[in-house]
Design a protein around this motif. Structure first.
Motif, PDB file in Angstrom:
ATOM      1  N   GLU A 133      59.219  39.206  41.667  1.00  0.00           N
ATOM      2  CA  GLU A 133      59.079  39.566  40.261  1.00  0.00           C
ATOM      3  C   GLU A 133      58.256  40.858  40.144  1.00  0.00           C
ATOM      4  O   GLU A 133      57.279  41.046  40.873  1.00  0.00           O
ATOM      5  CB  GLU A 133      58.385  38.454  39.484  1.00  0.00           C
ATOM      6  N   PRO A 134      58.631  41.747  39.227  1.00  0.00           N
ATOM      7  CA  PRO A 134      57.865  42.982  39.045  1.00  0.00           C
ATOM      8  C   PRO A 134      56.431  42.686  38.588  1.00  0.00           C
ATOM      9  O   PRO A 134      56.177  41.682  37.922  1.00  0.00           O
ATOM     10  CB  PRO A 134      58.637  43.724  37.948  1.00  0.00           C
ATOM     11  N   SER A 135      55.513  43.569  38.956  1.00  0.00           N
ATOM     12  CA  SER A 135      54.122  43.423  38.540  1.00  0.00           C
ATOM     13  C   SER A 135      53.483  44.800  38.403  1.00  0.00           C
ATOM     14  O   SER A 135      54.003  45.799  38.905  1.00  0.00           O
ATOM     15  CB  SER A 135      53.334  42.563  39.550  1.00  0.00           C
ATOM     16  N   PHE A 136      52.345  44.830  37.735  1.00  0.00           N
ATOM     17  CA  PHE A 136      51.655  46.093  37.490  1.00  0.00           C
ATOM     18  C   PHE A 136      50.145  45.870  37.564  1.00  0.00           C
ATOM     19  O   PHE A 136      49.628  44.892  37.027  1.00  0.00           O
ATOM     20  CB  PHE A 136      52.025  46.656  36.114  1.00  0.00           C
ATOM     21  N   THR A 137      49.458  46.781  38.249  1.00  0.00           N
ATOM     22  CA  THR A 137      47.993  46.737  38.339  1.00  0.00           C
ATOM     23  C   THR A 137      47.442  48.143  38.144  1.00  0.00           C
ATOM     24  O   THR A 137      47.942  49.091  38.754  1.00  0.00           O
ATOM     25  CB  THR A 137      47.520  46.199  39.703  1.00  0.00           C
ATOM     26  N   HIS A 138      46.427  48.253  37.292  1.00  0.00           N
ATOM     27  CA  HIS A 138      45.727  49.533  37.105  1.00  0.00           C
ATOM     28  C   HIS A 138      44.289  49.337  37.571  1.00  0.00           C
ATOM     29  O   HIS A 138      43.595  48.443  37.094  1.00  0.00           O
ATOM     30  CB  HIS A 138      45.750  49.956  35.638  1.00  0.00           C
ATOM     31  N   VAL A 139      43.861  50.157  38.531  1.00  0.00           N
ATOM     32  CA  VAL A 139      42.512  50.058  39.082  1.00  0.00           C
ATOM     33  C   VAL A 139      41.740  51.320  38.694  1.00  0.00           C
ATOM     34  O   VAL A 139      42.153  52.429  39.029  1.00  0.00           O
ATOM     35  CB  VAL A 139      42.544  49.908  40.619  1.00  0.00           C
ATOM     36  N   GLU A 140      40.650  51.148  37.969  1.00  0.00           N
ATOM     37  CA  GLU A 140      39.864  52.293  37.513  1.00  0.00           C
ATOM     38  C   GLU A 140      39.153  52.972  38.693  1.00  0.00           C
ATOM     39  O   GLU A 140      38.887  52.349  39.726  1.00  0.00           O
ATOM     40  CB  GLU A 140      38.821  51.857  36.484  1.00  0.00           C
ATOM     41  N   ALA A 141      38.825  54.250  38.519  1.00  0.00           N
ATOM     42  CA  ALA A 141      38.246  55.052  39.595  1.00  0.00           C
ATOM     43  C   ALA A 141      36.977  54.421  40.159  1.00  0.00           C
ATOM     44  O   ALA A 141      36.755  54.427  41.383  1.00  0.00           O
ATOM     45  CB  ALA A 141      37.960  56.462  39.087  1.00  0.00           C
ATOM     46  N   GLN A 142      36.135  53.859  39.290  1.00  0.00           N
ATOM     47  CA  GLN A 142      34.860  53.316  39.750  1.00  0.00           C
ATOM     48  C   GLN A 142      35.017  52.028  40.551  1.00  0.00           C
ATOM     49  O   GLN A 142      34.058  51.575  41.203  1.00  0.00           O
ATOM     50  CB  GLN A 142      33.907  53.080  38.566  1.00  0.00           C
ATOM     51  N   GLU A 143      36.226  51.438  40.542  1.00  0.00           N
ATOM     52  CA  GLU A 143      36.465  50.221  41.305  1.00  0.00           C
ATOM     53  C   GLU A 143      36.926  50.497  42.738  1.00  0.00           C
ATOM     54  O   GLU A 143      36.998  49.590  43.565  1.00  0.00           O
ATOM     55  CB  GLU A 143      37.512  49.365  40.603  1.00  0.00           C
ATOM     56  N   ILE A 144      37.265  51.750  43.046  1.00  0.00           N
ATOM     57  CA  ILE A 144      37.736  52.118  44.373  1.00  0.00           C
ATOM     58  C   ILE A 144      36.545  52.219  45.320  1.00  0.00           C
ATOM     59  O   ILE A 144      35.569  52.901  45.021  1.00  0.00           O
ATOM     60  CB  ILE A 144      38.489  53.471  44.324  1.00  0.00           C
ATOM     61  N   PRO A 145      36.585  51.544  46.481  1.00  0.00           N
ATOM     62  CA  PRO A 145      35.475  51.642  47.429  1.00  0.00           C
ATOM     63  C   PRO A 145      35.215  53.093  47.839  1.00  0.00           C
ATOM     64  O   PRO A 145      36.129  53.805  48.249  1.00  0.00           O
ATOM     65  CB  PRO A 145      35.958  50.812  48.629  1.00  0.00           C
TER      66      PRO A 145
END
Length: 292
Positions: A133-145
């Motif tokens: 099934e299609p899915s979508f995730t948006h990860v903000e810059a401050q969440e990136i290690p």
């Protein structure tokens, strides 16, 4: 001895009303690990009547990763996602059995001068997940290690490496790293990487075994576990790769699959307008005529 097996030069490609630099696929190297497609967008300055307008178009069998250095893109898809992509954030859309999305300049920027610069990446899915099934995730810059080591700035944009894990929900073992240098430095990746590995030079330069390499080049490594190179001051590179799939992946337009017949089905579905729709969008990008 140099660890470079192949050098890929950026090539111009037209994606509608916008020129990009195509990096993958390449005739001698169709993929690096699960990474099957990379476009370098810009850097470009758009005036008050020029905008990015990539209308509704379909995908199957892959995850898209959009990563901006500058500018903004409004993402809309048939799952119902409406998100503005800003520099440093990650847009991760998994098409699976089929999704439609559009990418446009946000409304508040459409009548002003603006810049756009970033990477568009496709990651193939394992065979057993190609029809998920299609899915979508948006990860903000401050969440990136992000961390600093030996004067170098690191970000783990996706995957796992250096004992860290990105929150981007990948579906196979991979890594996508950003490394920035303020001063010249030597990097020994050692045993941190795995599978197939490549290095993309965005700006500045690196040296490997006495040879210097500059921007808009991908260097394909012979052995991911033996990655040592020198970075010049004020350089930015991206290291990406991971475990390759045992099955070949076929690509036609925006479709990726381990089966050619599945791509033919997707082509017919798009021509017949049976893909899901995007709320608020009425246009669509026509299916190209080219064959395999």
């Amino acid at each position: 001895m140099s660890n470079i097996q192949l050098i890929i030069e950026e090539r111009a490609a037209d994606i509608g009303n916008f020129l990009v630099g195509r990096l993958l696929p390449f005739r001698q190297k169709r993929a690096v690990g699960p990474f099957v497609f990379i476009d370098h967008m810009g850097p470009v300055k758009l005036n008050d009547h020029q905008n990015l307008d990539i209308g509704p178009h379909p995908h199957i069998g892959l995850s898209t990763l959009t990563y901006l250095f500058e500018g903004a893109i409004m993402h809309r898809d048939s799952i119902g996602s409406v998100v503005e992509i800003q520099p440093g954030a990650v847009n991760w859309m998994t098409s699976g059995k089929g999704v439609v999305h559009s990418e446009r300049t946000p409304d508040y920027l459409r009548h002003s001068e603006k810049h756009l610069h970033g990477l568009q990446i496709w990651v193939a899915l394992p065979v057993e997940l190609e029809e998920m099934e299609p899915s979508f995730t948006h990860v903000e810059a401050q969440e990136i290690p992000a961390w600093t080591e030996n004067g170098l700035q690191f970000k783990l944009i996706a995957g796992e490496a250096f004992g860290r894990k990105s929150p981007v929900p990948v579906f196979s073992p991979l890594y996508f790293l950003e490394i920035k240098s303020r001063e010249a430095a030597t990097i020994n990746i050692g045993e941190q990487l795995f599978g197939e590995s490549a290095l993309y030079i965005l700006e500045g330069s690196i040296k490997d075994d006495g040879e210097e390499y500059g921007p808009k080049q991908i260097l394909i490594a012979k052995n991911a576990a033996l990655c040592t190179f020198e970075m010049a001051a004020n350089s930015t590179v991206y290291i990406f790769g991971g475990e390759a799939f045992p099955e070949e992946r076929f690509i036609f337009w925006n479709f990726v699959s381990s089966r050619k017949e599945r791509i033919e089905e997707a082509k017919k579905a798009w021509a017949d307008r049976t893909f899901p729709k995007i709320e608020g969008e009425t246009g669509f990008v026509d299916l190209p005529e080219a064959r395999f």
